[in-house]
Design a protein around this motif. Structure first.
Motif, PDB file in Angstrom:
ATOM      1  N   MET A   1      18.683  32.893  46.090  1.00 43.74           N
ATOM      2  CA  MET A   1      19.170  32.068  44.954  1.00 43.74           C
ATOM      3  C   MET A   1      20.634  31.389  44.847  1.00 43.74           C
ATOM      4  SD  MET A   1      18.357  33.682  42.289  1.00 43.74           S
ATOM      5  CE  MET A   1      16.982  34.791  41.849  1.00 43.74           C
ATOM      6  N   ARG A   2      20.851  29.965  44.757  1.00 40.77           N
ATOM      7  CA  ARG A   2      21.744  29.604  44.590  1.00 40.77           C
ATOM      8  C   ARG A   2      22.799  30.084  43.889  1.00 40.77           C
ATOM      9  NH1 ARG A   2      21.304  23.335  42.892  1.00 40.77           N
ATOM     10  NH2 ARG A   2      20.877  25.103  40.687  1.00 40.77           N
ATOM     11  N   MET A   3      24.140  30.319  43.887  1.00 44.65           N
ATOM     12  CA  MET A   3      25.241  31.080  43.305  1.00 44.65           C
ATOM     13  C   MET A   3      26.540  29.800  42.696  1.00 44.65           C
ATOM     14  SD  MET A   3      27.633  34.142  44.541  1.00 44.65           S
ATOM     15  CE  MET A   3      28.530  33.196  45.704  1.00 44.65           C
ATOM     16  N   SER A   4      26.442  30.006  41.245  1.00 39.74           N
ATOM     17  CA  SER A   4      27.727  29.406  40.636  1.00 39.74           C
ATOM     18  C   SER A   4      28.919  30.872  40.639  1.00 39.74           C
ATOM     19  CB  SER A   4      27.800  28.246  39.701  1.00 39.74           C
ATOM     20  OG  SER A   4      26.468  27.550  39.740  1.00 39.74           O
ATOM     21  N   VAL A   5      30.503  29.657  41.127  1.00 41.42           N
ATOM     22  CA  VAL A   5      31.408  30.646  40.305  1.00 41.42           C
ATOM     23  C   VAL A   5      32.461  29.989  40.243  1.00 41.42           C
ATOM     24  CG1 VAL A   5      32.967  31.888  41.901  1.00 41.42           C
ATOM     25  CG2 VAL A   5      31.513  31.722  43.202  1.00 41.42           C
ATOM     26  N   VAL A   6      32.879  31.165  39.131  1.00 40.10           N
ATOM     27  CA  VAL A   6      33.783  30.768  37.511  1.00 40.10           C
ATOM     28  C   VAL A   6      34.821  31.239  37.175  1.00 40.10           C
ATOM     29  CG1 VAL A   6      32.266  28.892  36.234  1.00 40.10           C
ATOM     30  CG2 VAL A   6      31.546  30.714  35.948  1.00 40.10           C
ATOM     31  N   ALA A   7      35.923  30.638  37.447  1.00 37.87           N
ATOM     32  CA  ALA A   7      36.885  31.001  36.954  1.00 37.87           C
ATOM     33  C   ALA A   7      37.146  31.804  35.887  1.00 37.87           C
ATOM     34  CB  ALA A   7      38.407  30.711  37.644  1.00 37.87           C
ATOM     35  N   VAL A   8      37.328  33.309  34.884  1.00 32.90           N
ATOM     36  CA  VAL A   8      37.111  33.688  33.424  1.00 32.90           C
ATOM     37  C   VAL A   8      37.640  34.794  33.503  1.00 32.90           C
ATOM     38  CG1 VAL A   8      34.450  32.322  32.740  1.00 32.90           C
ATOM     39  CG2 VAL A   8      34.350  34.883  33.961  1.00 32.90           C
ATOM     40  N   ALA A   9      38.351  34.725  31.979  1.00 28.31           N
ATOM     41  CA  ALA A   9      38.834  35.795  31.315  1.00 28.31           C
ATOM     42  C   ALA A   9      37.861  36.601  31.032  1.00 28.31           C
ATOM     43  CB  ALA A   9      39.438  35.650  30.138  1.00 28.31           C
ATOM     44  N   VAL A  10      37.572  38.781  31.574  1.00 28.41           N
ATOM     45  CA  VAL A  10      36.817  39.235  32.054  1.00 28.41           C
ATOM     46  C   VAL A  10      37.029  40.029  30.953  1.00 28.41           C
ATOM     47  CG1 VAL A  10      35.404  37.777  33.655  1.00 28.41           C
ATOM     48  CG2 VAL A  10      37.133  39.779  34.056  1.00 28.41           C
ATOM     49  N   LEU A  11      35.937  40.687  30.593  1.00 29.83           N
ATOM     50  CA  LEU A  11      36.144  42.104  30.468  1.00 29.83           C
ATOM     51  C   LEU A  11      35.238  43.161  31.290  1.00 29.83           C
ATOM     52  CD1 LEU A  11      36.241  41.409  26.843  1.00 29.83           C
ATOM     53  CD2 LEU A  11      38.065  42.639  27.317  1.00 29.83           C
ATOM     54  N   ALA A  12      35.350  44.142  31.422  1.00 27.09           N
ATOM     55  CA  ALA A  12      34.451  45.114  31.706  1.00 27.09           C
ATOM     56  C   ALA A  12      34.176  46.396  31.444  1.00 27.09           C
ATOM     57  CB  ALA A  12      35.297  45.865  32.680  1.00 27.09           C
ATOM     58  N   ASP A 224      42.676  34.419  38.859  1.00 20.49           N
ATOM     59  CA  ASP A 224      43.510  34.624  38.419  1.00 20.49           C
ATOM     60  C   ASP A 224      43.565  36.309  36.955  1.00 20.49           C
ATOM     61  OD1 ASP A 224      45.628  33.210  38.049  1.00 20.49           O
ATOM     62  OD2 ASP A 224      44.390  32.044  37.967  1.00 20.49           O
ATOM     63  N   ASN A 225      42.011  36.801  37.031  1.00 22.07           N
ATOM     64  CA  ASN A 225      41.194  37.533  36.546  1.00 22.07           C
ATOM     65  C   ASN A 225      41.736  38.774  37.090  1.00 22.07           C
ATOM     66  OD1 ASN A 225      39.582  39.791  36.000  1.00 22.07           O
ATOM     67  ND2 ASN A 225      37.833  38.793  36.752  1.00 22.07           N
ATOM     68  N   PRO A 226      42.399  39.163  35.170  1.00 17.99           N
ATOM     69  CA  PRO A 226      43.476  40.744  35.316  1.00 17.99           C
ATOM     70  C   PRO A 226      42.929  42.245  35.014  1.00 17.99           C
ATOM     71  CG  PRO A 226      43.313  39.451  33.229  1.00 17.99           C
ATOM     72  CD  PRO A 226      42.260  38.540  34.194  1.00 17.99           C
ATOM     73  N   TYR A 227      41.452  41.190  34.887  1.00 21.54           N
ATOM     74  CA  TYR A 227      40.270  43.044  35.329  1.00 21.54           C
ATOM     75  C   TYR A 227      39.556  43.788  36.175  1.00 21.54           C
ATOM     76  CZ  TYR A 227      40.877  41.032  30.568  1.00 21.54           C
ATOM     77  OH  TYR A 227      41.231  40.639  29.405  1.00 21.54           O
ATOM     78  N   ALA A 228      40.823  43.975  37.535  1.00 23.12           N
ATOM     79  CA  ALA A 228      40.179  44.958  38.053  1.00 23.12           C
ATOM     80  C   ALA A 228      40.525  46.199  37.980  1.00 23.12           C
ATOM     81  CB  ALA A 228      41.137  44.842  39.339  1.00 23.12           C
ATOM     82  N   ASN A 229      39.418  47.232  38.525  1.00 24.18           N
ATOM     83  CA  ASN A 229      39.312  48.302  38.709  1.00 24.18           C
ATOM     84  C   ASN A 229      40.028  49.169  38.488  1.00 24.18           C
ATOM     85  OD1 ASN A 229      35.486  49.140  38.628  1.00 24.18           O
ATOM     86  ND2 ASN A 229      36.110  47.808  37.003  1.00 24.18           N
TER      87      ASN A 229
END
Length: 273
Positions: A1-12, A224-229
């Protein structure tokens, strides 16, 4: 499958049911052993590597108890059955503490498990048909994270200021008339034959044999993703020598190399924790 990569503010993360220990013994650090709760992938695998290859040389006795949900590791930690846990990010921990009156705090953030969108029917989110059904985690923090990922993929828009607790009520533009179906997070991989796409937490995806790096049609970026485990403990235990040893090992060059070699981009080490 093709994968699109996006930078987002995320939660978990997402929630369900029961846990079982990988080792015998009880919590509370008996015999100087640090008892750590974790979901199987990737947290359990990372901790197993630490236990089997690094802990002895560091003078650390490590016991791992694996859970299949996101609630029990925190309640068990608060109640003293565990000394620490590894599986969640800061927004989820904050929400959990607020909702349940727990007092758990972060120690170190060793890796990021990116959330992804998966499908058995399309290879890109832009191929979703009018009226397609997209399943998302039904818990507050994960649903908000999933909706933000869909927004970053350009298939919906959320109202200005929609944050960690974003819900379908915050969708202001839905040109494809997507039907958002809320499901328990652990059930999402099994929903793929019944929906057009599903937004799945990393650990549940990998448990189901899905690779975020290879199989996701849309996936979060670490930039810029602050939601590391994070490694969490009860407040006041941050300076426990055993906890400090584990924290140091989790951000060691050896663990970063293990994560890179094992997950090939499906889990991303966080330099410096």
């Amino acid at each position: 499958m093709r994968m699109s990569v996006v930078a987002v503010a995320v939660l978990a993360l997402g929630l369900t049911a029961c846990g079982s220990g990988t080792d015998s013994g009880t919590g509370g650090g008996k015999d100087g052993t640090l008892v750590v709760g974790a979901t199987a992938v990737p947290a359990g695998e990372v901790l197993t590597y630490v236990r089997d290859h690094l802990a002895a040389d560091a003078g650390l006795k490590l016991e791992i108890k694996e859970f299949t949900d996101y609630v029990l590791p925190n309640t068990a930690l608060q109640e003293g059955e565990l000394d620490a846990n590894l599986y969640q990010n800061q927004p989820y921990l904050d929400d959990f503490n607020k909702a349940r009156g727990t007092d758990l705090v972060p120690v170190v953030k060793p890796y990021l498990p990116p959330m992804g969108v998966y499908s058995h029917k399309v290879e890109d989110v832009t191929q979703l048909a009018d009226g397609a059904t997209v399943a998302v985690p039904g818990d507050t923090t994960n649903e908000g994270r999933a909706l933000k990922l869909l927004e970053a993929g350009g298939v919906i828009e959320l109202k200005a200021g929609a944050g960690a607790d974003a819900s379908p009520a915050d969708v202001t533009a839905n040109p494809r008339h997507l039907k958002i179906r809320e499901l328990e997070a652990a059930q999402l991989p099994r929903s793929l034959d019944d929906v057009d796409a599903a937004v799945i937490n990393n650990n549940f995806a990998q448990d189901a044999g899905l690779s975020p790096a290879k199989d996701a049609i849309l996936v979060e970026s670490a930039k810029d993703n602050p939601y590391a485990n994070l490694l969490a403990v009860r407040r006041g235990d941050e300076d426990d020598p055993r906890v400090m040893k584990l924290a140091e090992l989790l951000v060691s060059p050896e663990v970063r190399t293990f994560i890179k070699d094992k997950y090939h981009g499906s889990v991303l080490p966080v330099t410096g924790g």
